[in-house]
Design an enzyme around this catalytic site. Structure first.
Site, PDB file in Angstrom:
ATOM      1  N   SER A   9      25.075  43.152  32.627  1.00  0.00           N
ATOM      2  CA  SER A   9      24.225  44.325  32.783  1.00  0.00           C
ATOM      3  C   SER A   9      22.921  43.938  33.482  1.00  0.00           C
ATOM      4  CB  SER A   9      23.981  44.958  31.410  1.00  0.00           C
ATOM      5  OG  SER A   9      23.445  46.260  31.541  1.00  0.00           O
ATOM      6  N   ASP A  29      29.574  49.358  31.812  1.00  0.00           N
ATOM      7  CA  ASP A  29      28.694  48.231  31.494  1.00  0.00           C
ATOM      8  C   ASP A  29      29.417  47.124  30.730  1.00  0.00           C
ATOM      9  OD1 ASP A  29      26.597  46.671  30.033  1.00  0.00           O
ATOM     10  OD2 ASP A  29      25.265  48.147  30.938  1.00  0.00           O
TER      11      ASP A  29
END
Length: 341
Positions: free
Chosen positions: A73, A203
């Site tokens: 991320s 993500d």
């Protein structure tokens, strides 16, 4: 973009036997930098690395001192930037100057209410920032071996984008770095899932917010390296202990467990650090993380993150600089061999 047949699983063709390991010098450590996810709290690891550059390297890019960089991320974005050759100082400035473009701070109450039905922020803003920072650089052009996780939602598979540092890695080196940054940071409820011509990405933090084991397992599977040769610098963005509430203990309904994903992220990180320590020894791992107080800063709270995290990074680092220098920053790593298909 990655090439292949539309509708084909990424896992098609997965090796069913042990990977052929490449030689690794007997007299050289293998150094891994691992960076957790955490939204705008990426200011913390960026500030840690920027200060190490300033104090130990006379401002030289810190990426030159690591064989592997793994990031999830926001940590994936930092990993990509370092792989391009940017200094951590440049990446810290990106967060400090462009954070409000990614997470606009207006209409916060309205955004919070509508987030139950739609994403809180526009992914277009993040894409513009990544395009400006990474340009059209391909993943395989990275100066470092990179491992960047995401979740592929079309077929429901975990995914790790890997540079072509091993002959088996043939799928990702022609993908734009900016696209991979979008894939790994498509945080549920904050940003939309990211789709290319073939897949839908979410993500990587939902299954590997702390990517330390991704880097360690890849190194052990790709190279003839002893476990005691591996050194890891792992940097978090702050973790709050997840404690079971009264509602969860007594009612135990779905509503009371709405935030269980944060438990999964925190526990995954604890487990990953523990597993890595068992494999190579905790004395070969340095873990730096923000305090519980600073972990409470929201992933999109740009104002607090900018105000609190740079100084906190200096506090966390001050007693560890010498040992980090001696373990990781005494000499630059050798360039890795890129295997093309």
């Amino acid at each position: 973009m990655s090439k292949g047949k539309t509708g084909q699983r990424r896992s098609t063709g997965t090796l069913q036997q042990k990977r052929l390991q490449l030689p690794w010098p007997e007299d050289r450590h293998l150094r891994i930098l691992s960076i957790d996810g955490g939204g705008i709290k990426g200011i913390f690891p960026a500030a840690i690395l920027a200060e190490l550059e300033q104090e130990c390297l006379d401002g030289e890019p810190i990426g030159d001192y690591f064989d592997y960089i793994c990031g999830t991320s926001t940590g994936g974005i930092i990993a990509l930037g370092l792989g391009k050759g940017l200094r951590a100082k440049d990446l810290l400035e990106l967060y400090m100057e462009k954070g409000t473009r990614i997470f606009p701070q207006n209409f916060k109450c309205l955004r919070k209410i509508t987030s139950f039905a739609i994403t809180t922020y526009s992914s277009k803003n993040l894409r513009k920032v990544l395009n400006e920072s990474l340009g059209d650089i391909k993943f395989g052009a990275s100066k470092n071996r990179l491992c960047v996780p995401a979740f592929e939602g079309k077929f429901g598979e975990v995914l790790v984008r890997k540079t072509n540092h091993h002959p088996d890695y043939k799928m990702d080196h022609l993908v734009d770095m900016a696209q991979i940054g979008m894939e790994t940071s498509a945080a549920p409820s904050f940003l939309r899932t990211f789709s290319d011509e073939q897949y839908h990405f979410v993500d990587g933090g939902i299954w590997a917010n702390n990517p330390i084991m991704i880097g360690l397992v890849d190194a052990l599977s790709c190279y003839q390296v002893r476990r005691d040769q591996i050194k890891i610098l792992s940097i978090g963005c702050g973790e709050k202990p997840y404690k079971v509430s009264w509602l969860q203990r007594h009612l135990n309904g779905a509503l009371s467990w709405w935030n269980v994903i944060f438990a999964a992220m925190s526990l995954q990180s604890q487990n990953a650090i523990g597993q890595a320590g068992l494999l190579i020894g905790r004395d070969n791992i340095i873990r730096l993380d923000a305090s519980e107080e600073h972990a409470r800063i929201g992933m999109d709270n740009v104002k607090k993150a900018k105000e609190m995290l740079p100084d906190h990074a200096s506090e966390v680092l001050k007693d560890r600089i010498d040992i980090i220098h001696d373990m990781f920053l005494t000499d630059k790593v050798d360039p890795y061999e890129k295997h093309s298909t």
